[in-house]
Scaffold this motif. Structure first.
Motif, PDB file in Angstrom:
ATOM      1  N   ILE A   2      16.349  -3.161  66.221  1.00  0.00           N
ATOM      2  CA  ILE A   2      17.797  -3.095  66.343  1.00  0.00           C
ATOM      3  C   ILE A   2      18.163  -3.230  67.821  1.00  0.00           C
ATOM      4  O   ILE A   2      17.577  -2.591  68.686  1.00  0.00           O
ATOM      5  N   GLU A   3      19.149  -4.076  68.092  1.00  0.00           N
ATOM      6  CA  GLU A   3      19.533  -4.386  69.480  1.00  0.00           C
ATOM      7  C   GLU A   3      19.970  -3.170  70.283  1.00  0.00           C
ATOM      8  O   GLU A   3      19.665  -3.065  71.461  1.00  0.00           O
ATOM      9  N   TRP A   4      20.702  -2.244  69.659  1.00  0.00           N
ATOM     10  CA  TRP A   4      21.176  -1.084  70.426  1.00  0.00           C
ATOM     11  C   TRP A   4      20.008  -0.238  70.897  1.00  0.00           C
ATOM     12  O   TRP A   4      20.078   0.385  71.952  1.00  0.00           O
ATOM     13  N   ARG A   5      18.922  -0.217  70.149  1.00  0.00           N
ATOM     14  CA  ARG A   5      17.765   0.573  70.564  1.00  0.00           C
ATOM     15  C   ARG A   5      17.124  -0.028  71.811  1.00  0.00           C
ATOM     16  O   ARG A   5      16.719   0.702  72.719  1.00  0.00           O
ATOM     17  N   LYS A   6      17.050  -1.340  71.854  1.00  0.00           N
ATOM     18  CA  LYS A   6      16.512  -1.998  73.046  1.00  0.00           C
ATOM     19  C   LYS A   6      17.410  -1.741  74.241  1.00  0.00           C
ATOM     20  O   LYS A   6      16.936  -1.455  75.343  1.00  0.00           O
ATOM     21  N   ALA A   7      18.722  -1.840  74.018  1.00  0.00           N
ATOM     22  CA  ALA A   7      19.678  -1.615  75.105  1.00  0.00           C
ATOM     23  C   ALA A   7      19.603  -0.165  75.594  1.00  0.00           C
ATOM     24  O   ALA A   7      19.657   0.095  76.800  1.00  0.00           O
ATOM     25  N   TYR A   8      19.470   0.776  74.667  1.00  0.00           N
ATOM     26  CA  TYR A   8      19.354   2.186  75.036  1.00  0.00           C
ATOM     27  C   TYR A   8      18.102   2.429  75.870  1.00  0.00           C
ATOM     28  O   TYR A   8      18.151   3.088  76.906  1.00  0.00           O
ATOM     29  N   LEU A  80      26.060   0.647  68.818  1.00  0.00           N
ATOM     30  CA  LEU A  80      25.390   1.208  67.648  1.00  0.00           C
ATOM     31  C   LEU A  80      25.662   0.382  66.392  1.00  0.00           C
ATOM     32  O   LEU A  80      24.910   0.446  65.422  1.00  0.00           O
ATOM     33  N   ASP A  81      26.728  -0.387  66.398  1.00  0.00           N
ATOM     34  CA  ASP A  81      27.074  -1.194  65.231  1.00  0.00           C
ATOM     35  C   ASP A  81      26.194  -2.432  65.088  1.00  0.00           C
ATOM     36  O   ASP A  81      26.192  -3.073  64.052  1.00  0.00           O
ATOM     37  N   LYS A  82      25.474  -2.780  66.121  1.00  0.00           N
ATOM     38  CA  LYS A  82      24.691  -4.019  66.087  1.00  0.00           C
ATOM     39  C   LYS A  82      23.352  -3.804  65.430  1.00  0.00           C
ATOM     40  O   LYS A  82      22.776  -2.786  65.432  1.00  0.00           O
TER      41      LYS A  82
END
Length: 82
Positions: A2-8, A80-82
């Protein structure tokens, strides 16, 4: 992943790098004080994995800060929606 996890993970590692740079301790000293291996810190800095509390508490101890300070950075919740 999930993209938000990478960004986080990226934001977290950037924040940790800033805390280390602002401290008077190098990674070897932080690891020694926290009683963890240097590579555990390097993995978080390289955002290879999501840091677990069992890694973060020793890092905070090694930095001489409260663990809560490790989470004191901005991360947009809309991601988080991504």
């Amino acid at each position: 992943m999930i993209e938000w996890r990478k960004a986080y993970r990226k934001k977290f590692s950037e924040h940790l790098r800033k805390l280390i740079d602002e401290s008077d301790r190098d990674i070897a000293t932080i690891a020694s004080i926290g009683n963890i291996e240097n590579k555990a810190i390097y993995r978080v800095l390289a955002d290879e994995n999501e840091p677990k509390i069992t890694t973060l508490i020793p890092i905070a101890k090694g930095l001489g800060i409260h663990p809560m300070e490790l989470y004191n950075f901005s991360f947009p919740l809309k991601d988080l929606d991504k």
